[in-house]
Design a protein around this motif. Sequence first.
Motif, PDB file in Angstrom:
ATOM      1  N   GLY A   1       0.788  -0.967   0.351  1.00 43.55           N
ATOM      2  CA  GLY A   1       0.349   0.401   0.009  1.00 43.55           C
ATOM      3  C   GLY A   1       0.896   1.216   0.206  1.00 43.55           C
ATOM      4  O   GLY A   1       0.548   2.110  -0.403  1.00 43.55           O
ATOM      5  N   GLU A   2       1.859   0.967   0.605  1.00 42.62           N
ATOM      6  CA  GLU A   2       2.579   2.280   1.180  1.00 42.62           C
ATOM      7  C   GLU A   2       4.077   3.222  -0.027  1.00 42.62           C
ATOM      8  O   GLU A   2       5.133   3.552  -0.187  1.00 42.62           O
ATOM      9  CB  GLU A   2       3.454   2.356   2.030  1.00 42.62           C
ATOM     10  N   HIS A   3       3.681   1.640  -1.411  1.00 45.72           N
ATOM     11  CA  HIS A   3       4.478   1.372  -2.584  1.00 45.72           C
ATOM     12  C   HIS A   3       3.917   3.035  -3.070  1.00 45.72           C
ATOM     13  O   HIS A   3       4.885   3.869  -3.775  1.00 45.72           O
ATOM     14  CB  HIS A   3       4.601   0.497  -3.025  1.00 45.72           C
ATOM     15  N   PHE A   4       3.183   3.314  -3.226  1.00 43.69           N
ATOM     16  CA  PHE A   4       2.458   4.836  -4.095  1.00 43.69           C
ATOM     17  C   PHE A   4       2.003   5.429  -2.974  1.00 43.69           C
ATOM     18  O   PHE A   4       2.069   6.549  -3.560  1.00 43.69           O
ATOM     19  CB  PHE A   4       1.220   4.042  -4.412  1.00 43.69           C
TER      20      PHE A   4
ATOM     21  N   LYS B   1       2.939   6.935   0.982  1.00 46.03           N
ATOM     22  CA  LYS B   1       3.279   6.461   2.213  1.00 46.03           C
ATOM     23  C   LYS B   1       2.374   6.731   3.050  1.00 46.03           C
ATOM     24  O   LYS B   1       1.765   6.430   4.311  1.00 46.03           O
ATOM     25  CB  LYS B   1       4.034   7.856   2.191  1.00 46.03           C
ATOM     26  N   GLN B   2       1.272   7.575   2.894  1.00 44.00           N
ATOM     27  CA  GLN B   2       0.390   7.746   3.371  1.00 44.00           C
ATOM     28  C   GLN B   2      -1.329   7.570   3.103  1.00 44.00           C
ATOM     29  O   GLN B   2      -1.672   8.571   2.546  1.00 44.00           O
ATOM     30  CB  GLN B   2       0.000   9.244   4.310  1.00 44.00           C
TER      31      GLN B   2
ATOM     32  N   GLY C   1      -7.146   5.230   4.415  1.00 46.25           N
ATOM     33  CA  GLY C   1      -7.340   4.425   5.334  1.00 46.25           C
ATOM     34  C   GLY C   1      -8.452   3.387   4.916  1.00 46.25           C
ATOM     35  O   GLY C   1      -8.583   2.290   5.164  1.00 46.25           O
ATOM     36  N   ARG C   2      -9.503   4.099   4.383  1.00 45.02           N
ATOM     37  CA  ARG C   2     -10.375   3.229   3.499  1.00 45.02           C
ATOM     38  C   ARG C   2     -10.153   1.980   3.066  1.00 45.02           C
ATOM     39  O   ARG C   2     -10.155   0.669   3.065  1.00 45.02           O
ATOM     40  CB  ARG C   2     -11.406   3.661   3.356  1.00 45.02           C
ATOM     41  N   ALA C   3      -9.053   2.159   1.596  1.00 46.56           N
ATOM     42  CA  ALA C   3      -8.426   1.494   0.466  1.00 46.56           C
ATOM     43  C   ALA C   3      -7.380   0.535   1.071  1.00 46.56           C
ATOM     44  O   ALA C   3      -7.331  -1.284   1.149  1.00 46.56           O
ATOM     45  CB  ALA C   3      -7.416   2.207  -0.138  1.00 46.56           C
ATOM     46  N   MET C   4      -6.305   1.122   2.678  1.00 46.86           N
ATOM     47  CA  MET C   4      -5.789   0.480   3.627  1.00 46.86           C
ATOM     48  C   MET C   4      -6.443  -0.610   4.199  1.00 46.86           C
ATOM     49  O   MET C   4      -6.212  -2.130   4.569  1.00 46.86           O
ATOM     50  CB  MET C   4      -4.950   1.229   4.606  1.00 46.86           C
ATOM     51  N   ASP C   5      -7.660  -0.837   4.702  1.00 49.10           N
ATOM     52  CA  ASP C   5      -8.557  -1.803   5.773  1.00 49.10           C
ATOM     53  C   ASP C   5      -8.430  -2.616   4.926  1.00 49.10           C
ATOM     54  O   ASP C   5      -9.108  -3.606   4.552  1.00 49.10           O
ATOM     55  CB  ASP C   5      -9.796  -1.088   6.660  1.00 49.10           C
TER      56      ASP C   5
END
Length: 399
Positions: free
Chosen positions: A53-56, A58-59, A62-66
């Motif tokens: 996720g952080e490859h694209f 760094k922050q 949140g919804r996509a990360m979940d």
Amino acid sequence: MLIVQKFGGTSVGSIERIEAVAKRVIETKQSGADVVVVLSAMSGVTNQLVEYGEHFDKQPDGRAMDLLLSSGEQVTTAILTIALNAAGHKAVGLTGAMAGMITDANHTKARIKRINTDRIFSELKNGSIVVVAGFQGIDENGDVTTLGRGGSDLSAVALAGSLQADLCEIFTDVDGVYTTDPRIEKKAKKLDKISYDEMMELASAGAKVLQNRSVELAKKLNVKLVTRSSFNHNEGTLITQEDKMEKVLLSGIALDKNQARVTLRGVVDKPGIAAEIFTALAEKNVNVDMIIQNVGRDGTTNLGFTVPQNELDIAKATMQSLGVANHVEYDDAIVKVSIVGVGMKSHSGVACKAFETLAKENINIQMISTSEIKISMIVDQKYGELAVRVLHDAYELDK
């Protein structure tokens, strides 16, 4: 009897280990108990997903990360369910949402609001072993959420409380709770019992055995909680009320390497300035731990606080946007060493011994924080493990 069993990442770290978990779950089922199993992702998987996720960004959102992070637990849940069914034991796998885990909408750090246990009870009544993906839930909008690091512990305890389970077992790669990390101090001793309050303090101070929010919830819901190894059948550690722990001076020493220090110099010394700083950090979901403020002079003051290393970049950006200090310093080469014990309430000289012990080793203490049953000290990273060993020896925790 109803038992909730939670297995951590190392316990399900390979197909062979998942097979071993299946055998243990079957043993519990064959003993006559109903079983609800809560699983973490395979060890290392969550970190790998974070990197993706952080490859694209760094922050990242949140919804996509979940959506991304919740997949790890769903994999292990599906595999264990298949393994149990293949072994001739009816099992059903559920995501957090399917298990009725309702949370708030604070993505990547959600808090459980309630659990609808109807589906689980229905499956148990049907004779199934219920396997639940830990670490995740669903908010009121139907979006997937995750509970933060160690969230599978929280899932297990919350389910145990809601289901009124007779026991909640947390299986990890260690035999239980030790007086300190046995990888740092070989003389560390396993504890048969520890109080909820002590375990909460140790967990918040960096001990990795249990997530602190899960212990807090276990105390609130009066969940009988045991932590033990998934690799043997040794007795674990019971987390209980502290009335039986009165004679214990110290229970353990924790080392937290995930610490960074922020120092604000030349802050305008006026009412409300601290509130402004820490409100801004809270709005960014930055967890502030220790705080120290110097006496103001010439209309300014210095303010220092610690945050988790993985939240330092957010803290930096927040401080830069506020512009409340003449100069800001950051230091991530620090660690937090904490001593914990309910006996500290009624024994004097505990802090003095800690300070004297570190002084003899020329270890400088940068910050100090205390509670009724905990003393935490910030020291240079290079002295962290030495501090743990000499303190463990000074308080004779191996005896």
